[in-house]
Design an enzyme around this catalytic site. Structure first.
Site, PDB file in Angstrom:
ATOM      1  N   SER A 311       0.828  -1.202   0.000  1.00 45.62           N
ATOM      2  CA  SER A 311       0.000   0.000   0.000  1.00 45.62           C
ATOM      3  C   SER A 311       0.873   1.268   0.000  1.00 45.62           C
ATOM      4  O   SER A 311       1.728   1.424  -0.862  1.00 45.62           O
ATOM      5  CB  SER A 311      -0.952  -0.031   1.206  1.00 45.62           C
ATOM      6  OG  SER A 311      -1.951   0.943   1.111  1.00 45.62           O
ATOM      7  N   ASP A 375      -8.301  -4.696  -6.180  1.00 41.65           N
ATOM      8  CA  ASP A 375      -7.742  -3.857  -5.118  1.00 41.65           C
ATOM      9  C   ASP A 375      -7.848  -2.381  -5.525  1.00 41.65           C
ATOM     10  O   ASP A 375      -7.394  -1.978  -6.595  1.00 41.65           O
ATOM     11  CB  ASP A 375      -6.277  -4.260  -4.902  1.00 41.65           C
ATOM     12  CG  ASP A 375      -5.615  -3.512  -3.761  1.00 41.65           C
ATOM     13  OD1 ASP A 375      -6.194  -2.543  -3.243  1.00 41.65           O
ATOM     14  OD2 ASP A 375      -4.493  -3.903  -3.390  1.00 41.65           O
ATOM     15  N   HIS A 468      -7.689  -5.297  -0.788  1.00 41.65           N
ATOM     16  CA  HIS A 468      -6.436  -4.642  -0.406  1.00 41.65           C
ATOM     17  C   HIS A 468      -5.818  -5.272   0.837  1.00 41.65           C
ATOM     18  O   HIS A 468      -4.703  -4.933   1.218  1.00 41.65           O
ATOM     19  CB  HIS A 468      -6.687  -3.149  -0.167  1.00 41.65           C
ATOM     20  CG  HIS A 468      -5.440  -2.340  -0.018  1.00 41.65           C
ATOM     21  ND1 HIS A 468      -4.460  -2.297  -0.989  1.00 41.65           N
ATOM     22  CD2 HIS A 468      -4.985  -1.550   1.001  1.00 41.65           C
ATOM     23  CE1 HIS A 468      -3.481  -1.508  -0.591  1.00 41.65           C
ATOM     24  NE2 HIS A 468      -3.768  -1.058   0.612  1.00 41.65           N
TER      25      HIS A 468
END
Length: 496
Positions: A311, A375, A468
């Site tokens: 991320s 995602d 995610h």
């Protein structure tokens, strides 16, 4: 390429007013003339200001950031409460044992700094050990085959760089004691340090990373792992979607928020923003890690470096080498074995991608960007058809049931593409049912906790959010059948 050291476009969502929204969307006012935008030396035609869609996306992004700003304190408090309750239950053996411990006076109160305390992501996926099953055949001189420091013996094992990188990225969300315990007791490696860095974008020490080696002496491998977007930190999410950028001259345009998280000192001029020698008193990520790597390379001759993150951490892992390139830190660059990122947002424009690929091919060839299904984060900030941002390099793309494919770009480049609404929601349902029965089909290592199932249910409302989760990326790395041929000059990943 004509560039300016002071070229920038900075958005200020806190200054956005209703009258601004109306004037831009209805009366087609030029964006850069608005008070919520600060720009310098920029050709506005490149923004597409005469096209309705870029204006709409820009305003939508600013509204989202403004909402995230209002939600920061409530969600921060909510995060503390949720994590405390989860740890209260887990440390006391569940709800029934918790009641018994209360009655007997043996209640364990969670300590946020202890090695047993886990974040919400740690409760969604509590796996800590490296994967034993060899689905990844890896043979390269620069990664050690022997994991030193074993309590019993020095058993020869192959190190899977993708699994090691993803587990490092996942563990980075935890506190320093937890990370040290994972590195030393579970992975049998040498812990170097856990760091809290000043983040100029958030005006707090909210950038974290840790470093470890495969051995305390004569190490062959050094790993740097950056912490990513924390679920309850709305400032992290605001950073991910931010459209602000600034020019780094020949390096191209880069994401301003991510650079500030790394330690950028001047967001109007990259030359002043990234001096080669730092003389300030704040602990900044780039300079601290750079200096630590130089010391480690002096101690461990010939060691190779892996940089990783998930991320927001993936964005920092990608940008960190770009500053090394800017400062011509050849010793570190030549020692980098690879950059492995998971769920990475876009970090720069096409020129930045070209420049990075030139150096990735020149000094280290292994840049692997892993994306799981729909995602949301790899789809932000919006791509160069709408904003300045574009991914570079290829993509290791995993679909449902962890089927892997090497692609130039993942499907659905922008999250709000209406063509993908039905597939996104369908996939969210598939992921939920798969998560419920994963332990039956795949074994106890893949059995999901109640917290993981609940998080997947959130994905039914916001498809792509549950995708995610680090859990799916860990599963992707472990379940996909991947082979690689590698030597000192090249590496090729193949899904079979």
């Amino acid at each position: 390429m004509v560039s300016y050291s002071s070229e920038h476009m900075i958005y200020h969502p806190e200054k956005l007013r209703l009258i601004d929204i109306i004037s831009v969307l209805i009366f087609r006012r030029i964006l850069s003339s608005s008070k919520f935008i600060e720009s310098h030396h920029f050709n506005e035609d490149k923004l597409g200001n005469n096209v309705a869609l870029p204006n709409l996306i820009t305003i939508l992004t600013l509204i989202i950031q403004k909402i995230l700003g209002f939600l920061y304190l409530p969600f921060k408090l909510l995060g503390h409460v949720v994590e405390f309750i989860l740890n209260l239950f887990s440390l006391n053996g569940g709800i029934f044992k918790l009641l018994l411990r209360i009655v007997t006076g043996k209640l364990v109160i969670p300590n946020k700094e202890s090695a047993e305390y886990r974040s919400i992501l740690g409760h969604i996926d509590g796996r800590l050990d490296l994967y034993n099953k060899t689905s990844f055949s890896f043979h390269a001189k620069c990664i050690p085959n022997q994991v030193r420091g074993s309590a019993a013996d020095n058993t020869t094992n192959e190190i899977d760089p993708l699994d090691l990188s993803m587990m490092s990225a996942k563990v980075s969300y935890e506190n320093a004691a937890y990370v040290k315990n994972a590195v030393t007791n579970h992975w049998k490696m040498h812990f170097v340090g856990f760091y809290d860095f000043w983040n100029e974008y958030q005006k707090t020490s909210s950038t974290q990373a840790f470093i470890y080696c495969d051995a305390p002496t004569n190490a062959n491998l050094i790993v740097v792992a950056f912490r990513g977007t924390e679920p309850f930190n709305m400032k992290d999410w605001s950073t991910d979607v931010d459209l602000s950028w600034f020019s780094m001259g020949e390096m191209g345009r880069v994401h301003l928020g991510f650079m500030k998280a790394l330690g950028l000192q001047n967001d109007r001029d990259y030359i002043k923003g990234w001096p080669k020698t730092y003389t300030g008193n704040k602990v900044l990520a780039y300079y601290t890690i750079r200096d630590q790597l130089n010391k480690l390379l002096e101690q461990h001759k010939g060691a190779r470096i892996i940089v990783t993150g998930h991320s927001l951490g993936a964005a920092l892992a990608t940008l960190f080498p770009s500053i090394l390139i800017l400062h011509q830190e050849d010793t570190i660059l030549k020692s980098i074995y690879g950059v492995y990122t998971f769920g990475q947002p876009r970090v720069g424009d096409k020129d930045f991608g070209v420049r990075m690929k030139e150096n990735l091919n020149g000094t280290f060839k292994r840049y692997h960007r892993v994306v799981y299904r729909f995602d949301v984060v790899p789809r932000v900030p919006f791509d160069d058809r709408i904003s300045q941002f574009a991914h570079f390099g290829g993509c290791l793309y995993f679909s449902s049931w962890y089927k892997g494919e090497v692609m130039k770009k993942e499907p659905n480049q922008n999250y709000f593409n209406p063509l993908y609404i039905i597939p996104k929601y369908f996939n969210a349902w598939v992921d939920l049912f798969r998560g419920i029965f994963a332990g039956v089909k795949l074994g106890k290592d893949f059995k999901e906790s109640l917290m993981s199932i609940l998080f997947r249910m959130v994905g039914l409302l916001i498809p792509g959010l549950a995708s995610h989760s680090p859990r799916d990326t860990v599963n992707s790395v472990r379940l996909a059948k991947i082979t690689t041929t590698a030597n000192e000059d090249e590496e090729e990943l193949v899904f079979v």
